[in-house]
Design a protein around this motif. Structure first.
Motif, short mmCIF file in Angstrom:
data_model
loop_
_atom_site.label_atom_id
_atom_site.label_comp_id
_atom_site.label_asym_id
_atom_site.label_seq_id
_atom_site.Cartn_x
_atom_site.Cartn_y
_atom_site.Cartn_z
N ALA A 255 58.62 -31.00 18.41
CA ALA A 255 59.92 -30.36 18.57
C ALA A 255 59.80 -28.87 18.84
CB ALA A 255 60.77 -30.60 17.32
N ASN A 256 58.72 -28.25 18.34
CA ASN A 256 58.55 -26.81 18.49
C ASN A 256 57.07 -26.48 18.72
OD1 ASN A 256 59.25 -24.08 18.54
ND2 ASN A 256 58.96 -23.85 16.33
N PRO A 257 56.53 -26.87 19.88
CA PRO A 257 55.10 -26.63 20.12
C PRO A 257 54.81 -25.19 20.50
CG PRO A 257 56.09 -27.66 22.04
CD PRO A 257 57.18 -27.58 20.99
N GLY A 258 53.72 -24.68 19.99
CA GLY A 258 53.23 -23.38 20.43
C GLY A 258 52.30 -23.57 21.60
N THR A 259 52.51 -22.81 22.68
CA THR A 259 51.71 -22.97 23.89
C THR A 259 51.22 -21.62 24.40
OG1 THR A 259 53.60 -22.82 25.40
CG2 THR A 259 53.04 -25.01 24.55
N ALA A 260 50.26 -21.66 25.29
CA ALA A 260 49.74 -20.47 25.96
C ALA A 260 49.48 -20.81 27.41
CB ALA A 260 48.46 -20.00 25.28
N PRO A 261 49.52 -19.83 28.31
CA PRO A 261 49.25 -20.13 29.72
C PRO A 261 47.85 -20.72 29.91
CG PRO A 261 50.18 -17.94 29.48
CD PRO A 261 49.84 -18.41 28.10
N ALA A 262 47.73 -21.69 30.79
CA ALA A 262 46.41 -22.26 31.11
C ALA A 262 45.57 -21.21 31.81
CB ALA A 262 46.57 -23.49 31.99
N SER A 263 44.31 -21.15 31.42
CA SER A 263 43.41 -20.16 32.03
C SER A 263 42.74 -20.69 33.29
CB SER A 263 42.35 -19.72 31.02
OG SER A 263 41.59 -20.84 30.59
N GLU A 264 42.79 -21.99 33.50
CA GLU A 264 42.14 -22.63 34.64
C GLU A 264 43.15 -23.48 35.39
OE1 GLU A 264 39.30 -24.60 37.24
OE2 GLU A 264 39.31 -22.69 36.19
N PRO A 265 43.26 -23.37 36.71
CA PRO A 265 44.17 -24.26 37.44
C PRO A 265 43.74 -25.73 37.29
CG PRO A 265 43.38 -22.48 38.85
CD PRO A 265 42.55 -22.44 37.60
N MET A 266 44.70 -26.61 37.26
CA MET A 266 44.38 -28.03 37.32
C MET A 266 43.97 -28.37 38.75
SD MET A 266 46.82 -31.31 36.54
CE MET A 266 47.29 -30.76 34.91
N ARG A 267 42.83 -29.04 38.90
CA ARG A 267 42.29 -29.35 40.21
C ARG A 267 42.23 -30.86 40.42
NH1 ARG A 267 40.38 -24.47 42.04
NH2 ARG A 267 39.96 -22.94 40.38
N ILE A 268 42.05 -31.28 41.67
CA ILE A 268 42.04 -32.71 41.97
C ILE A 268 40.93 -33.42 41.23
CG2 ILE A 268 41.63 -34.38 43.82
CD1 ILE A 268 43.30 -32.63 45.66
N TRP A 269 39.75 -32.80 41.10
CA TRP A 269 38.68 -33.49 40.39
C TRP A 269 39.00 -33.66 38.91
CZ3 TRP A 269 35.63 -31.90 36.32
CH2 TRP A 269 35.53 -30.53 36.05
N HIS A 270 39.81 -32.77 38.35
CA HIS A 270 40.25 -32.96 36.97
C HIS A 270 41.08 -34.23 36.85
CE1 HIS A 270 40.00 -28.31 36.55
NE2 HIS A 270 38.91 -28.85 36.06
N LEU A 271 41.95 -34.48 37.82
CA LEU A 271 42.76 -35.69 37.80
C LEU A 271 41.89 -36.93 37.94
CD1 LEU A 271 45.66 -34.54 40.18
CD2 LEU A 271 45.77 -34.69 37.68
N LEU A 272 40.94 -36.89 38.86
CA LEU A 272 40.07 -38.05 39.09
C LEU A 272 39.22 -38.40 37.88
CD1 LEU A 272 38.99 -37.19 42.73
CD2 LEU A 272 40.06 -39.35 42.05
N THR A 273 38.90 -37.41 37.06
CA THR A 273 38.02 -37.62 35.90
C THR A 273 38.77 -37.66 34.57
OG1 THR A 273 37.61 -35.23 35.78
CG2 THR A 273 36.03 -36.55 37.04
N HIS A 274 40.08 -37.58 34.59
CA HIS A 274 40.90 -37.55 33.36
C HIS A 274 40.53 -36.37 32.46
CE1 HIS A 274 43.18 -41.22 33.97
NE2 HIS A 274 42.07 -41.80 34.35
#
Length: 405
Positions: free
Chosen positions: A115-134
């Motif tokens: 309901a109230n998550p603390g977050t921070a900006p991602a330091s690395e862009p999400m890339r296609i190989w990240h998607l392919l490898t979960h």
């Protein structure tokens, strides 16, 4: 059959243990019915059925039974991405935001409740190989393992997407939710392959079902594979079941009936239905290095690259991954571009070989390709969840114990 077992190094009597073992699953009420298919060097040596495709209709499993393959859709979507990569239309290192702009400003969960998550900006862009490898930092609502999973469920993403939502909208919603971790830093089974399906749409300019039909299914002769079952083919669709705590099986119509309607949400992560004959053709294309019957979808080097371990540092899922609901071991198993890959068979304590690649589906379907043994195997049934019984581990042991050359 394409060959007698002895012609390709199987002991026929020992291979029949596969059939007798899984017959017991039906005879004692654990499964409604199943199909199994085993090939070596491209020649089918075992193709067997037992039990019922539909208990209520008393309809037996047949050669043309249609199965919900759920996450066995993922290797098909991953292959589609690699086809576009081979054409120079994308790079594996491309940021996802290049194709789906909503992924430009990602935030990572740090602490707090759903309901109230603390977050921070991602330091690395999400890339296609990240998607392919979960390793993208995405998740599934049905994991029930983390506050971010709960956030997914609150948005209507537990199994599939909210009714009426299309793939493009779903991707924009996922991009607005916190990531579980920095892209590339861990492994977590997720909606990543659904995002890949959207990238296929953007890059190709076609809907995912159209791209699959024209670029994958028609060339391979996979005539019964689609995102839903046509009305005049519904009598071929297997029933979907769950264990009944009181004994036997319960039909799951809430999920099962999804396959009977044309979906708004085209799930490259889990939306396809198929037959054993169709998926056999897909596995043979993989095993032959991207080609089948004169049709080439991928180059052999691409298949080899797809099916090697891509986890950083050569890690296995036990070391790099978050646990998932699966009976398959994480020790000694890495992950490639859309498939699991055995990197240390001894560590996994499963009778197989390094280099074996595989995946399965939510309803206990499974396939694997073992290049060292030159074997492909598939098992189809419709039991939720896939972690109920050690079907996949037993399949490997039963097949490999029958190899005698």
């Amino acid at each position: 059959m394409d060959a007698e077992p002895e012609e390709v190094g199987f002991d026929a009597q020992r291979l029949q243990r596969v059939v007798s073992h899984y017959r017991r699953y039906v005879d004692d009420g654990r499964l409604a019915g199943w199909t199994v298919a085993v090939a070596r060097r491209g020649r089918l040596v075992l193709h067997a059925h037992h039990g019922l495709a539909d208990i209520e209709a008393q309809r037996p499993v047949a050669d043309d039974t249609i199965w919900r393959i759920y996450s066995m859709t993922k290797p098909i979507t991953s292959a589609a991405v690699l086809m576009l990569y081979e054409r120079g239309l994308l790079e594996l290192t491309d940021p996802v935001a290049r194709y789906i702009p909503s992924f430009a400003d990602l935030r990572v969960y740090r602490a707090g409740s759903a309901a109230n998550p603390g977050t921070a900006p991602a330091s690395e862009p999400m890339r296609i190989w990240h998607l392919l490898t979960h390793t993208a930092g995405l998740t599934y609502g049905w994991h029930h393992a983390h506050a971010v999973d709960e956030i997914y469920r609150a948005k209507g993403f537990e199994f599939g997407a909210p009714r009426g939502m299309d793939l493009a909208t779903a991707c924009d919603v996922w991009a607005s939710l916190p990531l579980l971790f920095e892209p590339g830093s861990e492994w977590n089974y997720s909606v990543a392959t659904d995002v890949l399906g959207r990238i296929v749409e953007v890059v190709s300019g076609q809907r995912l079902d159209t791209f699959f039909a024209e670029e994958v299914f028609a060339p391979l002769g996979m005539d019964d594979t689609a995102f839903h079952v046509a009305p005049d083919e519904l009598d071929r669709l297997a029933g979907l079941y769950m264990p009944n705590p009181a004994g036997g099986l319960l039909r799951n119509t809430s999920l099962g009936d999804n396959a009977t309607r044309e979906p708004t949400f085209l799930s490259g992560g889990g939306g396809l239905v198929s037959t054993a004959a169709d998926y056999h053709r897909f596995t043979q294309m993989l095993a032959r290095g991207g080609e089948l019957d004169g049709v080439r979808l991928l180059g052999p080097r691409t298949i080899a690259y797809m099916t090697r371990n891509h986890l950083p540092g050569g890690a296995d899922l036990k070391a790099f991954g978050r646990p998932i609901s699966s009976e398959s071991p994480n020790r000694g198993v890495g992950f490639g571009l859309g498939v699991s890959v055995v990197v240390d068979a001894a560590a996994g304590k499963t009778l197989t070989h390094e280099g074996e690649y595989a995946w399965g589906g939510l309803a206990s379907t499974a396939f694997y390709v073992d290049p060292a043994a030159e074997v492909t195997a598939m098992f189809f049934t419709q039991l939720l969840p896939s972690s109920t019984y050690p079907i996949r581990l037993q399949l490997r042991a039963l097949i490999n114990q029958a190899l005698v050359d």
